[in-house]
Design an enzyme around this catalytic site. Structure first.
Site, PDB file in Angstrom:
ATOM      1  N   SER A   1       1.150  -0.902  -0.008  1.00  0.00           N
ATOM      2  CA  SER A   1       0.000  -0.706  -0.343  1.00  0.00           C
ATOM      3  C   SER A   1       0.767   1.677   0.140  1.00  0.00           C
ATOM      4  CB  SER A   1      -1.317  -0.131   0.901  1.00  0.00           C
ATOM      5  OG  SER A   1      -1.731   1.551   0.579  1.00  0.00           O
TER       6      SER A   1
ATOM      7  N   HIS B   1      -1.153  -1.418  -4.478  1.00  0.00           N
ATOM      8  CA  HIS B   1      -2.618  -0.137  -3.233  1.00  0.00           C
ATOM      9  C   HIS B   1      -2.415   0.551  -3.335  1.00  0.00           C
ATOM     10  CE1 HIS B   1      -6.423  -1.608  -1.409  1.00  0.00           C
ATOM     11  NE2 HIS B   1      -5.662  -0.838  -0.455  1.00  0.00           N
TER      12      HIS B   1
ATOM     13  N   ASP C   1      -4.985   4.457  -1.666  1.00  0.00           N
ATOM     14  CA  ASP C   1      -6.006   4.357  -1.037  1.00  0.00           C
ATOM     15  C   ASP C   1      -6.225   5.433  -1.289  1.00  0.00           C
ATOM     16  OD1 ASP C   1      -6.086   1.443   0.917  1.00  0.00           O
ATOM     17  OD2 ASP C   1      -4.224   2.106   1.356  1.00  0.00           O
TER      18      ASP C   1
ATOM     19  N   MET D   1      -8.929   8.521   0.486  1.00  0.00           N
ATOM     20  CA  MET D   1      -9.015   8.870   0.914  1.00  0.00           C
ATOM     21  C   MET D   1     -10.340  10.310   0.994  1.00  0.00           C
ATOM     22  SD  MET D   1      -7.426   7.212   4.233  1.00  0.00           S
ATOM     23  CE  MET D   1      -7.033   5.737   4.200  1.00  0.00           C
TER      24      MET D   1
ATOM     25  N   HIS E   1      -7.863   0.839  -4.220  1.00  0.00           N
ATOM     26  CA  HIS E   1      -9.203   0.972  -2.903  1.00  0.00           C
ATOM     27  C   HIS E   1      -9.878   2.169  -2.497  1.00  0.00           C
ATOM     28  CE1 HIS E   1      -9.993  -0.558   1.623  1.00  0.00           C
ATOM     29  NE2 HIS E   1     -10.820   0.198   1.454  1.00  0.00           N
TER      30      HIS E   1
ATOM     31  N   MET F   1     -12.853   4.578  -0.606  1.00  0.00           N
ATOM     32  CA  MET F   1     -13.067   4.968   1.076  1.00  0.00           C
ATOM     33  C   MET F   1     -12.983   5.987   0.897  1.00  0.00           C
ATOM     34  SD  MET F   1      -9.960   3.348   3.276  1.00  0.00           S
ATOM     35  CE  MET F   1      -8.664   3.463   1.435  1.00  0.00           C
TER      36      MET F   1
ATOM     37  N   MET G   1     -11.767  -6.042   4.902  1.00  0.00           N
ATOM     38  CA  MET G   1     -10.383  -5.105   5.831  1.00  0.00           C
ATOM     39  C   MET G   1     -10.653  -5.218   7.501  1.00  0.00           C
ATOM     40  SD  MET G   1     -10.225  -1.737   5.116  1.00  0.00           S
ATOM     41  CE  MET G   1      -8.954  -1.686   5.034  1.00  0.00           C
TER      42      MET G   1
ATOM     43  N   ASP H   1      -6.774  -5.954   3.906  1.00  0.00           N
ATOM     44  CA  ASP H   1      -6.077  -4.958   4.247  1.00  0.00           C
ATOM     45  C   ASP H   1      -6.771  -5.092   5.303  1.00  0.00           C
ATOM     46  OD1 ASP H   1      -5.126  -2.412   3.706  1.00  0.00           O
ATOM     47  OD2 ASP H   1      -6.964  -1.780   2.273  1.00  0.00           O
TER      48      ASP H   1
HETATM   49  C1  DX5 Z   1      -6.512   1.115   6.029  1.00  0.00           C
HETATM   50  C2  DX5 Z   1      -5.828   1.410   4.108  1.00  0.00           C
HETATM   51  C3  DX5 Z   1      -4.836   0.173   4.404  1.00  0.00           C
HETATM   52  C4  DX5 Z   1      -3.917   0.550   5.255  1.00  0.00           C
HETATM   53  C5  DX5 Z   1      -3.060  -0.336   5.245  1.00  0.00           C
HETATM   54  O1  DX5 Z   1      -7.581   2.467   5.453  1.00  0.00           O
HETATM   55  O2  DX5 Z   1      -7.478   1.078   3.167  1.00  0.00           O
HETATM   56  O3  DX5 Z   1      -4.990  -0.127   3.381  1.00  0.00           O
HETATM   57  O4  DX5 Z   1      -2.802   1.501   3.615  1.00  0.00           O
HETATM   58  O5  DX5 Z   1      -1.995  -0.154   5.850  1.00  0.00           O
HETATM   59  P1  DX5 Z   1      -1.123  -1.170   6.425  1.00  0.00           P
HETATM   60  O6  DX5 Z   1      -0.148  -2.326   5.984  1.00  0.00           O
HETATM   61  O7  DX5 Z   1       0.221  -0.508   7.472  1.00  0.00           O
HETATM   62  O8  DX5 Z   1      -2.191  -1.482   7.924  1.00  0.00           O
HETATM   63 ZN    ZN Z   2      -6.291  -0.037   1.603  1.00  0.00          ZN
END
Ligand code: DX5
Ligand code: ZN
Length: 227
Positions: free
Chosen positions: A8, A33, A35, A37, A66, A68, A137, A175
């Site tokens: 990620s 990956h 993220d 947000m 991903h 969010m 998750m 994840d």
């Molecule tokens: C959390 C993210 C994850 C995060 C994972 O909201 O969706 O993808 O980056 O990071 P680690 O492996 O540090 O939990």
């Molecule tokens: Zn993620």
């Protein structure tokens, strides 16, 4: 498929993202990956479409995006256009999950659905035959570096069983909070796409961390019951 490692990028140094991607690719990363947000669906704000576009130019492996965010339907086209190979959306953010899954697939992108720690596995039952992957998750989304929630392991098993019952061989992705200590257990539970942020980038050598996670995951998959 055996097992894929998806570092990620959230935990990387955003000023040196190209180097981060190159390092994990040398270490054997199968996916990157990403993220996304929005500060509404989750408390944090991270990155958006332009960054995915830039990552697409430099990454040699597919991008696993991903989302969010609230109202993900509004942004699916843009992320597909930016170069996402996989897009996952949260069931908690969607009123018409089936429509969204098919909209993603219609763009030629693999469609995933994500369930939060408090969301029961049954929430995806009616799209189980339609999805290309399911993300469990194992932390509450919003931040990297959180602690793995132990219940997630049995949730991976439940999702695998649900997909199997629907006749769908789609992989289960996990994840959040995955590291060298728990990766074997989540793979043994049936996870086949492993996201790791801090366990890769909060180390002195992300290339090596990726390689070691992958070796541990592949070791677990070969000793597990075939799936
Ligand atoms: C959390 C993210 C994850 C995060 C994972 O909201 O969706 O993808 O980056 O990071 P680690 O492996 O540090 O939990
Ligand atoms: Zn993620």
């Amino acid at each position: 498929m055996s097992v894929l490692i998806a570092p990620s990028i959230l935990s990387a140094d955003f000023a040196r993202m190209g180097d981060a991607v190159a390092a994990v690719e040398r270490g054997g990363a199968d996916l990157i990956h990403v993220d996304v947000m929005d500060g509404h669906f989750v408390p944090n704000i991270t990155i958006g479409v332009p960054v995915v576009k830039s990552l697409r130019r430099i990454a040699t492996v597919p991008l696993d995006v991903h989302l969010m965010i609230e109202d993900p339907d509004r942004y699916i086209d843009a992320f597909a256009e930016a170069g996402a190979a996989m897009i996952s959306v949260h069931v908690e953010a969607l009123r018409h999950l089936h429509r969204t899954v098919h909209a993603i697939r219609a763009l030629g992108v693999k469609a995933g659905v994500v369930i939060n720690p408090a969301t029961p596995v049954g929430a995806i039952q009616d799209v189980a035959a339609d999805v290309d992957f399911v993300v469990v998750m194992s932390v509450n989304p919003g931040f990297g570096g959180q602690t793995f929630i132990p219940r997630s392991e049995s949730k991976v098993r439940e999702v695998r069983a649900l997909l199997d019952a629907a006749g769908n061989r789609a992989p289960v992705e996990i994840d959040g909070g995955v590291d060298q200590h728990n990766i074997v257990r989540v793979v043994a539970a049936g996870a086949r796409i492993i996201v790791a942020g801090s366990a890769v980038f909060n180390t002195p050598d992300p290339e090596r961390a990726t390689r070691e996670l992958k070796a541990a995951a592949l070791g677990a998959v070969t000793s597990a019951v075939p799936r």
